[in-house]
Scaffold this motif. Structure first.
Motif, mmCIF file in Angstrom:
data_model
loop_
_atom_site.group_PDB
_atom_site.id
_atom_site.type_symbol
_atom_site.label_atom_id
_atom_site.label_comp_id
_atom_site.label_asym_id
_atom_site.label_seq_id
_atom_site.Cartn_x
_atom_site.Cartn_y
_atom_site.Cartn_z
ATOM 1 N N ASN A 217 26.321 15.462 1.679
ATOM 2 C CA ASN A 217 25.486 14.721 1.029
ATOM 3 C C ASN A 217 24.971 14.005 1.592
ATOM 4 O O ASN A 217 24.074 13.112 1.061
ATOM 5 N N ALA A 218 24.490 13.791 2.802
ATOM 6 C CA ALA A 218 23.140 13.206 3.811
ATOM 7 C C ALA A 218 22.195 14.737 3.240
ATOM 8 O O ALA A 218 21.252 13.704 3.209
ATOM 9 N N GLU B 197 18.523 11.861 -3.805
ATOM 10 C CA GLU B 197 19.352 12.304 -5.382
ATOM 11 C C GLU B 197 20.392 11.089 -5.468
ATOM 12 O O GLU B 197 20.842 10.198 -6.629
ATOM 13 N N LEU B 198 20.980 10.540 -4.529
ATOM 14 C CA LEU B 198 22.147 10.079 -4.510
ATOM 15 C C LEU B 198 21.877 8.416 -4.997
ATOM 16 O O LEU B 198 22.301 7.901 -5.967
ATOM 17 N N HIS C 192 25.720 13.033 -8.711
ATOM 18 C CA HIS C 192 26.681 12.014 -9.145
ATOM 19 C C HIS C 192 27.571 12.446 -8.021
ATOM 20 O O HIS C 192 27.856 13.606 -7.296
ATOM 21 N N PRO C 193 28.425 11.511 -7.096
ATOM 22 C CA PRO C 193 28.934 12.358 -5.631
ATOM 23 C C PRO C 193 30.147 12.366 -6.091
ATOM 24 O O PRO C 193 30.404 13.176 -5.143
ATOM 25 N N ALA C 194 30.181 12.244 -7.103
ATOM 26 C CA ALA C 194 31.637 13.071 -7.524
ATOM 27 C C ALA C 194 31.889 14.659 -7.655
ATOM 28 O O ALA C 194 33.113 15.372 -6.698
ATOM 29 N N GLN D 258 31.431 9.362 0.172
ATOM 30 C CA GLN D 258 31.683 8.450 -0.388
ATOM 31 C C GLN D 258 32.010 6.952 -1.308
ATOM 32 O O GLN D 258 31.996 6.439 -2.440
ATOM 33 N N ALA D 259 31.304 6.128 -0.610
ATOM 34 C CA ALA D 259 30.508 5.173 -0.934
ATOM 35 C C ALA D 259 29.115 4.822 -2.651
ATOM 36 O O ALA D 259 29.347 3.609 -3.395
#
Length: 742
Positions: free
Chosen positions: A503-504, A509-510, A516-518, A679-680
């Protein structure tokens, strides 16, 4: 209850207050009929507080007193307790007398009891305490397999009698014993040496007493180690923890080839220290307010069983006489180590000790005055998942993870040219535009700018932001490695850290919405990575175990199968734990999306009583077909932080609870930087107190306010603030709706 209530008088109000608390906790077995004391201010206040008469003489006691608790110093301690006990027995009153008592006084009291047809018992709360019972259980399991080769013990003189008592219980007796003068008489600890139960003994006794305050200023209560060829079993303190330390043995494969997995190295896989029972001992407030009275209550119940002739009544008189004799024989003693050549390594599987403690642990919960409380039981059950975890370890991990996330976020801004160390800087709006931040993420990215400034990785000048300095990619990579080392040392699997790091690395892109984070949490629709997040972490194991045990205890007390609603059930991590504890229930598994419902239907296929439905926590429950007062338990595991308005959502869930029903929720209670960077991006922007404070998660106090504000009572929180898992910032909140039996 078997038999009648016994009318009890307590003699003495210093330590006697613990006896008063024990009697108050057993209202079906005992009735406090009065206090016998000299009439000082404390005694008058105790009698007033408990609403009973205060007597000054034995002759003043009414004829219907069944039992007296003599909590006055005995003759050997300079008091009149033994004489008082005999005077009471002469009146036909059964007696429990607090230790210690001289051997001759104990013998005289037993003779007086026989002469007057009453029961006399020497009380000793310490051997009834949970940690002492765990230690004794583990010791018996150990000594069934291996002989003890030494006992190393320490105590304060004030509690020397309980020490010999717990040694006798752990070793199966105290005879033969021998104690010889040693040394260290001028030091705080007098060193004694000899043997107990035929085992070589070294004993250190703290023998310094403040005459004006003899019950305080001690260095320790009890510390005992029983050593065998396999290792050392230690009661670290009277209230725990109990530890097992396998004896170090370096096999030939290591000595000759430095091969850690070769022949004879299996024992190297066990930890160097294992905690048996809860890793975190209770706070002194709970020890004094709950555990000591409960242990005294166990003594009183044993005496009651003897008085009423109930089956299985204990007859410890001869054993107590031996203990008193040994206590009197404790004198200075010393000796030099003896040589024992040709020793062999004999490892002992720690699983045997864990199993022995688990049986006692269950008995302790069932036999305590909190046996009927599902949250106390939940705490005990959850504690078993936290073996070996320390507060220092969790704090180290949090610090390292925060550093890794902060440096990664700063690096992401730096790579995009959004933060530079010089020049006029950029306002937040310009940074958002330059990063092509999706509208739904504006508040989150602005929050990150503020966090970077708070931690010194950015500078805020007149509402413009600049970088505090360059971020090196090698330093960021190293920070993630350090975080992973701290995490995989016992807190969870490497997959969890890998997920956060991914994620980091995708932050640009997030922010823009291109990623898409999911899909990072459920790659290709798989749930194995989500399992690492929601099932395999230390906090997930603890919280799921706590919820499951709480529901089990609620179900045991319920007159019919429970009606359970789980909202935001997701991957079913909590569902699995709860269903494993239930034989039957009407269980409604809900989530916002069919994404989770479809695999849940497949996973739980054939489970009777399990239903599935879509449920949106931001919409009124009635509009979704759920009737008021229709559930005994509502579970919300890690989902309410995603509600638009936590207050409104909780009020809706409370409507669904039947009177007396329980709400069980698990939630983050601090700002988790790693969640803000992962997840935020999937969370709904809050419209409650979090919007006003600019935070993402409610604190423990704020959650308590939400629950009480919704009309719930008996709000409880696990784990405690001083628990080793507390730094990880995840809590279980349990609350109850008024009315009803649940």
């Amino acid at each position: 209850m078997t038999g009648r209530r016994l009318r009890v008088v307590v003699c003495g109000t210093t330590f006697g207050q613990f006896y008063l608390a024990a009697i108050a906790a057993l209202p079906e077995e005992f009735e406090l009929a009065g206090i016998l004391a000299r009439g000082g201010e404390r005694s008058v206040e105790c009698a007033r507080r408990h609403g009973v008469p205060l007597y000054a003489e034995v002759a003043q006691l009414p004829d219907d007193i069944d039992l007296a608790c003599v909590v006055v110093r005995s003759g050997v301690m300079g008091g009149s307790g033994s004489d008082l006990a005999q005077a009471l027995m002469a009146r036909g009153i059964h007696v429990v007398q607090e230790q210690p008592v001289h051997h001759d006084d104990l013998a005289a009291c037993l003779r007086t009891a026989r002469r007057h047809g009453v029961r006399y018992r020497l009380g000793d709360l310490y051997v009834r305490l949970p940690a002492v019972r765990w230690f004794a259980a583990a010791a018996r399991a150990l000594l069934n397999r291996q002989h003890a080769v030494y006992v190393d013990a320490a105590c304060s003189m004030q509690v020397a009698f309980p020490l010999v008592h717990l040694l006798g219980d752990a070793l199966g007796g105290v005879r033969p014993w021998r104690l010889d003068p040693a040394g260290g008489q001028d030091a705080p600890f007098t060193v004694l040496a000899g043997e107990v139960s035929g085992v070589p003994l070294t004993l250190r006794v703290h023998n310094q007493v403040d005459p004006a305050d003899p019950d305080n200023h001690i260095h320790l209560l009890h510390r005992v180690t029983i050593g065998t060829d396999g290792g050392a079993l230690t009661l670290t303190d009277t209230h725990g923890p109990v530890t097992w330390i396998p004896r170090l043995h370096i096999p030939d494969a290591v000595k000759h080839r430095f091969d850690m997995t070769g022949p004879g190295t299996g024992h190297l896989g066990e930890p160097s220290t294992v905690v048996l029972g809860p890793a975190q001992p209770p706070a002194y407030r709970r020890i004094l307010g709950e555990l000591w009275p409960a242990a005294i209550g166990a003594d009183l119940l044993a005496q009651r069983a003897a008085i009423l002739g109930l089956p299985g009544a204990e007859r410890p008189e001869q054993y107590h006489l031996a203990l008193c004799r040994l206590w009197q024989d404790v004198t200075a003693a010393a000796g030099y180590p003896s040589l024992r050549p040709a020793q062999t390594h004999r490892p002992l599987p720690v699983a045997e000790l864990i199993a022995a403690v688990a049986d006692i642990e269950d008995e302790t919960v069932a036999g305590s005055d909190n046996a009927g409380d599902p949250i106390d039981a939940a705490a005990q059950a959850a504690e078993r998942t936290a073996h070996g975890i320390t507060a220092e370890g969790t704090r180290t991990f949090v610090e390292r993870l925060d550093e890794a996330v902060l440096s990664s976020v700063a690096l992401a801004f730096q790579r995009c040219g959004l933060l530079e160390p010089s020049g006029p800087g950029r306002p937040a709006a310009e940074i958002l535009a330059a990063a092509r931040t999706a509208p739904q993420h504006h508040a989150l990215v602005e929050r990150w700018l503020g966090i970077l400034a708070e931690h010194g990785l950015a500078r805020r000048e007149s509402e413009r932001f600049l970088a505090a300095g360059p971020i090196e990619e090698t330093a960021v990579a190293r920070s993630w490695e350090l975080a992973a080392d701290a995490w995989t040392g016992g807190l969870g699997s490497a997959a969890f850290i890998d997920y956060l790091r991914a994620n980091a690395e995708h932050l640009p892109e997030l922010m823009s919405g291109e990623q898409h984070p999911a899909l990072l949490l459920f790659p290709e629709g798989r749930t194995d990575l989500a399992d690492a997040v929601y099932r395999e972490t230390a906090t997930a194991r603890y919280l799921n175990a706590a919820v499951a045990e709480a529901v089990r205890r609620i179900a045991e007390a319920a007159p019919r199968p429970l009606r359970i609603l789980e909202v935001g059930a997701g991957t079913g991590a909590t569902t699995d734990a709860v269903l494993a504890q239930l034989t039957e229930a009407d269980y409604l598994f809900t989530d916002l999306s069919q994404f989770f419902l479809a695999p849940a239907r497949e996973r739980f296929a054939g489970r009777p009583g399990l239903r599935f439905a879509v449920f949106d926590i931001d919409r009124p429950a009635a509009a979704q077909g759920l009737a008021p007062d229709s559930f005994d338990v509502v579970i919300a595991a890690g989902v309410l932080n995603n509600a638009c308005d936590a207050d409104a959502t909780v009020r809706e869930l409370v409507k669904l609870l039947a009177p007396g029903g329980r709400l069980l929720i698990t939630e983050p209670t601090r700002e988790h930087l790693e969640i803000l960077a992962s997840q935020a991006f999937m969370m709904t922007p809050p419209q409650d107190a979090r919007r006003e404070s600019g935070t993402t998660f409610l604190s423990r106090a704020q959650w308590s306010d939400v629950l009480t504000g919704a009309g719930l009572g008996d709000v409880r929180t696990l784990p405690a603030e001083d628990h080793p898992l507390a730094p990880l910032g995840q809590r279980l909140f349990a609350a109850r709706k008024e009315g009803g039996p649940c």
